[in-house]
Scaffold this motif. Structure first.
Motif, PDB file in Angstrom:
ATOM      1  N   GLN A 188       0.814  -1.210   0.000  1.00  0.00           N
ATOM      2  CA  GLN A 188       0.000   0.000   0.000  1.00  0.00           C
ATOM      3  C   GLN A 188       0.855   1.270   0.000  1.00  0.00           C
ATOM      4  O   GLN A 188       0.457   2.291  -0.548  1.00  0.00           O
ATOM      5  N   HIS A 189       2.026   1.191   0.629  1.00  0.00           N
ATOM      6  CA  HIS A 189       2.887   2.363   0.758  1.00  0.00           C
ATOM      7  C   HIS A 189       4.323   1.960   0.409  1.00  0.00           C
ATOM      8  O   HIS A 189       5.003   1.317   1.209  1.00  0.00           O
ATOM      9  N   MET A 190       4.791   2.349  -0.772  1.00  0.00           N
ATOM     10  CA  MET A 190       6.150   2.008  -1.191  1.00  0.00           C
ATOM     11  C   MET A 190       7.153   3.037  -0.648  1.00  0.00           C
ATOM     12  O   MET A 190       7.935   3.644  -1.379  1.00  0.00           O
ATOM     13  N   ASN A 191       7.088   3.244   0.643  1.00  0.00           N
ATOM     14  CA  ASN A 191       7.955   4.214   1.316  1.00  0.00           C
ATOM     15  C   ASN A 191       7.930   3.898   2.816  1.00  0.00           C
ATOM     16  O   ASN A 191       7.358   2.880   3.224  1.00  0.00           O
ATOM     17  N   HIS A 192       8.524   4.756   3.598  1.00  0.00           N
ATOM     18  CA  HIS A 192       8.480   4.601   5.053  1.00  0.00           C
ATOM     19  C   HIS A 192       7.883   5.857   5.665  1.00  0.00           C
ATOM     20  O   HIS A 192       8.425   6.445   6.607  1.00  0.00           O
ATOM     21  N   SER A 193       6.754   6.252   5.131  1.00  0.00           N
ATOM     22  CA  SER A 193       6.042   7.436   5.595  1.00  0.00           C
ATOM     23  C   SER A 193       5.307   7.142   6.901  1.00  0.00           C
ATOM     24  O   SER A 193       5.247   5.994   7.367  1.00  0.00           O
ATOM     25  N   ALA A 194       4.730   8.182   7.479  1.00  0.00           N
ATOM     26  CA  ALA A 194       3.949   8.009   8.703  1.00  0.00           C
ATOM     27  C   ALA A 194       2.765   7.080   8.461  1.00  0.00           C
ATOM     28  O   ALA A 194       2.397   6.277   9.326  1.00  0.00           O
ATOM     29  N   PHE A 196       2.698   4.628   6.324  1.00  0.00           N
ATOM     30  CA  PHE A 196       3.236   3.264   6.256  1.00  0.00           C
ATOM     31  C   PHE A 196       3.383   2.681   7.664  1.00  0.00           C
ATOM     32  O   PHE A 196       2.925   1.564   7.938  1.00  0.00           O
ATOM     33  N   TRP A 197       4.046   3.406   8.564  1.00  0.00           N
ATOM     34  CA  TRP A 197       4.281   2.887   9.910  1.00  0.00           C
ATOM     35  C   TRP A 197       2.976   2.713  10.677  1.00  0.00           C
ATOM     36  O   TRP A 197       2.859   1.802  11.507  1.00  0.00           O
ATOM     37  N   LYS A 198       1.999   3.552  10.391  1.00  0.00           N
ATOM     38  CA  LYS A 198       0.687   3.387  11.026  1.00  0.00           C
ATOM     39  C   LYS A 198       0.057   2.069  10.589  1.00  0.00           C
ATOM     40  O   LYS A 198      -0.549   1.355  11.402  1.00  0.00           O
ATOM     41  N   MET A 199       0.215   1.738   9.310  1.00  0.00           N
ATOM     42  CA  MET A 199      -0.322   0.475   8.813  1.00  0.00           C
ATOM     43  C   MET A 199       0.412  -0.712   9.426  1.00  0.00           C
ATOM     44  O   MET A 199      -0.224  -1.714   9.815  1.00  0.00           O
ATOM     45  N   VAL A 200       1.740  -0.620   9.532  1.00  0.00           N
ATOM     46  CA  VAL A 200       2.515  -1.698  10.157  1.00  0.00           C
ATOM     47  C   VAL A 200       2.016  -1.947  11.575  1.00  0.00           C
ATOM     48  O   VAL A 200       1.796  -3.095  11.986  1.00  0.00           O
ATOM     49  N   ASP A 201       1.831  -0.871  12.330  1.00  0.00           N
ATOM     50  CA  ASP A 201       1.376  -1.006  13.715  1.00  0.00           C
ATOM     51  C   ASP A 201      -0.032  -1.580  13.798  1.00  0.00           C
ATOM     52  O   ASP A 201      -0.397  -2.218  14.789  1.00  0.00           O
ATOM     53  N   THR A 202      -0.821  -1.363  12.750  1.00  0.00           N
ATOM     54  CA  THR A 202      -2.161  -1.940  12.701  1.00  0.00           C
ATOM     55  C   THR A 202      -2.102  -3.436  12.444  1.00  0.00           C
ATOM     56  O   THR A 202      -2.897  -4.212  12.986  1.00  0.00           O
ATOM     57  N   PHE A 203      -1.128  -3.838  11.619  1.00  0.00           N
ATOM     58  CA  PHE A 203      -1.015  -5.243  11.235  1.00  0.00           C
ATOM     59  C   PHE A 203      -0.341  -6.115  12.296  1.00  0.00           C
ATOM     60  O   PHE A 203      -0.567  -7.322  12.336  1.00  0.00           O
ATOM     61  N   THR A 204       0.538  -5.525  13.114  1.00  0.00           N
ATOM     62  CA  THR A 204       1.283  -6.333  14.090  1.00  0.00           C
ATOM     63  C   THR A 204       1.515  -5.555  15.378  1.00  0.00           C
ATOM     64  O   THR A 204       1.794  -4.360  15.329  1.00  0.00           O
ATOM     65  N   PRO A 205       1.434  -6.239  16.527  1.00  0.00           N
ATOM     66  CA  PRO A 205       1.749  -5.582  17.799  1.00  0.00           C
ATOM     67  C   PRO A 205       3.218  -5.740  18.184  1.00  0.00           C
ATOM     68  O   PRO A 205       3.632  -5.320  19.259  1.00  0.00           O
ATOM     69  N   HIS A 206       4.018  -6.333  17.290  1.00  0.00           N
ATOM     70  CA  HIS A 206       5.377  -6.739  17.651  1.00  0.00           C
ATOM     71  C   HIS A 206       6.477  -5.807  17.139  1.00  0.00           C
ATOM     72  O   HIS A 206       7.657  -6.148  17.255  1.00  0.00           O
ATOM     73  N   ARG A 207       6.127  -4.674  16.587  1.00  0.00           N
ATOM     74  CA  ARG A 207       7.116  -3.838  15.904  1.00  0.00           C
ATOM     75  C   ARG A 207       8.331  -3.487  16.777  1.00  0.00           C
ATOM     76  O   ARG A 207       9.469  -3.769  16.406  1.00  0.00           O
ATOM     77  N   GLN A 208       8.104  -2.887  17.930  1.00  0.00           N
ATOM     78  CA  GLN A 208       9.220  -2.431  18.757  1.00  0.00           C
ATOM     79  C   GLN A 208      10.060  -3.599  19.256  1.00  0.00           C
ATOM     80  O   GLN A 208      11.294  -3.568  19.232  1.00  0.00           O
ATOM     81  N   GLN A 209       9.394  -4.639  19.724  1.00  0.00           N
ATOM     82  CA  GLN A 209      10.092  -5.818  20.234  1.00  0.00           C
ATOM     83  C   GLN A 209      10.935  -6.466  19.132  1.00  0.00           C
ATOM     84  O   GLN A 209      12.090  -6.857  19.359  1.00  0.00           O
ATOM     85  N   ALA A 210      10.358  -6.563  17.941  1.00  0.00           N
ATOM     86  CA  ALA A 210      11.066  -7.200  16.825  1.00  0.00           C
ATOM     87  C   ALA A 210      12.252  -6.360  16.363  1.00  0.00           C
ATOM     88  O   ALA A 210      13.327  -6.896  16.083  1.00  0.00           O
ATOM     89  N   GLU A 211      12.079  -5.048  16.278  1.00  0.00           N
ATOM     90  CA  GLU A 211      13.179  -4.189  15.842  1.00  0.00           C
ATOM     91  C   GLU A 211      14.333  -4.238  16.838  1.00  0.00           C
ATOM     92  O   GLU A 211      15.503  -4.229  16.443  1.00  0.00           O
ATOM     93  N   ASN A 212      14.016  -4.279  18.120  1.00  0.00           N
ATOM     94  CA  ASN A 212      15.065  -4.393  19.142  1.00  0.00           C
ATOM     95  C   ASN A 212      15.804  -5.718  19.005  1.00  0.00           C
ATOM     96  O   ASN A 212      17.033  -5.776  19.116  1.00  0.00           O
ATOM     97  N   TRP A 213      15.054  -6.787  18.768  1.00  0.00           N
ATOM     98  CA  TRP A 213      15.665  -8.112  18.625  1.00  0.00           C
ATOM     99  C   TRP A 213      16.583  -8.142  17.413  1.00  0.00           C
ATOM    100  O   TRP A 213      17.710  -8.651  17.476  1.00  0.00           O
ATOM    101  N   LEU A 214      16.125  -7.616  16.294  1.00  0.00           N
ATOM    102  CA  LEU A 214      16.927  -7.626  15.074  1.00  0.00           C
ATOM    103  C   LEU A 214      18.196  -6.793  15.223  1.00  0.00           C
ATOM    104  O   LEU A 214      19.246  -7.155  14.696  1.00  0.00           O
TER     105      LEU A 214
END
Length: 225
Positions: A188-194, A196-214
């Motif tokens: 839906q968003h071929m970028n890393h706009s606000a 885009f990140w809002k959609m990611v957060d809607t799709f998964t509750p794991h964003r912060q935890q996963a980014e820290n792990w990676l």
């Protein structure tokens, strides 16, 4: 240009696009990569690296924890640790049984057979997990490719083709879920706009935890072999 840094090597690279010094650890090359702007003074570059000594040391120490595809090693597969066991007189290539990843045949081919098994297993599991998340959010990628990349975990093309690294099969579920949600959001968003990140957060509750792990453990998976 190569130079030693303890037991690791430093690879110096000059880029006409770089506007500042960039430092990263390459798990695949087992090296410190330093990218410099064209014309940047070498003495200042050395000073930059020396100031990052603590950061470098911590990340190099993590590479020591890298899973090795050898008899007796323990590797994470789909949220569980398995011991690599050699089954000389059995057939079947490689398979999971109880708490072991059994590998048959000549031990000189063992590492390659472990990697082949992980790639095949990743294709199966990541395809299932992608389908599950895509169905839940109402998005359909045109294709899913499983590849091995030096630094990226995934990508999404403008045609809707998604790529994921097979090494994710060694990452926890919440990491896999986040990266799948991340790439699906790019449909839906071929970028890393606000948005885009809002959609990611809607799709998964794991964003912060996963980014820290990676950030902390991602280099270990890239170095596994």
């Amino acid at each position: 240009m190569l130079q030693g840094y303890g037991s690791a090597k430093i690879i110096w690279r000059v880029s006409t696009k770089a506007k500042r010094c960039i430092l990263r650890i390459s798990a695949k090359e087992q090296a410190i990569l330093v990218t410099l702007p064209k014309g940047f003074p070498y003495t200042q570059a050395l000073d930059f690296v020396h100031k990052q000594a603590q950061w470098i040391t911590i990340r190099l120490e993590k590479l020591v924890q890298t899973p090795h595809f050898a008899i007796g090693s323990h590797i994470p597969i789909q949220d569980k640790y398995y011991t690599i066991c050699h089954a000389l007189h059995r057939k079947g290539g490689a398979w999971l049984e109880n708490d072991c990843l059994f590998v048959s045949g000549d031990p000189s081919f063992l590492a390659r057979r472990v990697e082949d098994f992980l790639k095949q297993h990743a294709t199966k599991i990541l395809t299932q997990e992608m389908h599950c998340v895509a169905q839940a959010v109402g998005l359909r990628p045109t294709r899913l490719d499983i590849r091995d990349t030096s630094s990226r975990w995934g990508s999404c093309s403008s045609s809707g083709r998604i790529m994921l690294s097979w090494r994710l099969i060694m990452a926890p579920f919440f990491v896999r879920h986040y990266l799948i949600a991340h790439e699906l959001s790019h449909l839906q968003h071929m970028n890393h706009s606000a948005q885009f990140w809002k959609m990611v957060d809607t799709f998964t509750p794991h964003r912060q935890q996963a980014e820290n792990w990676l950030q902390h453990f991602g280099p270990i998976l890239h170095a596994a072999r």
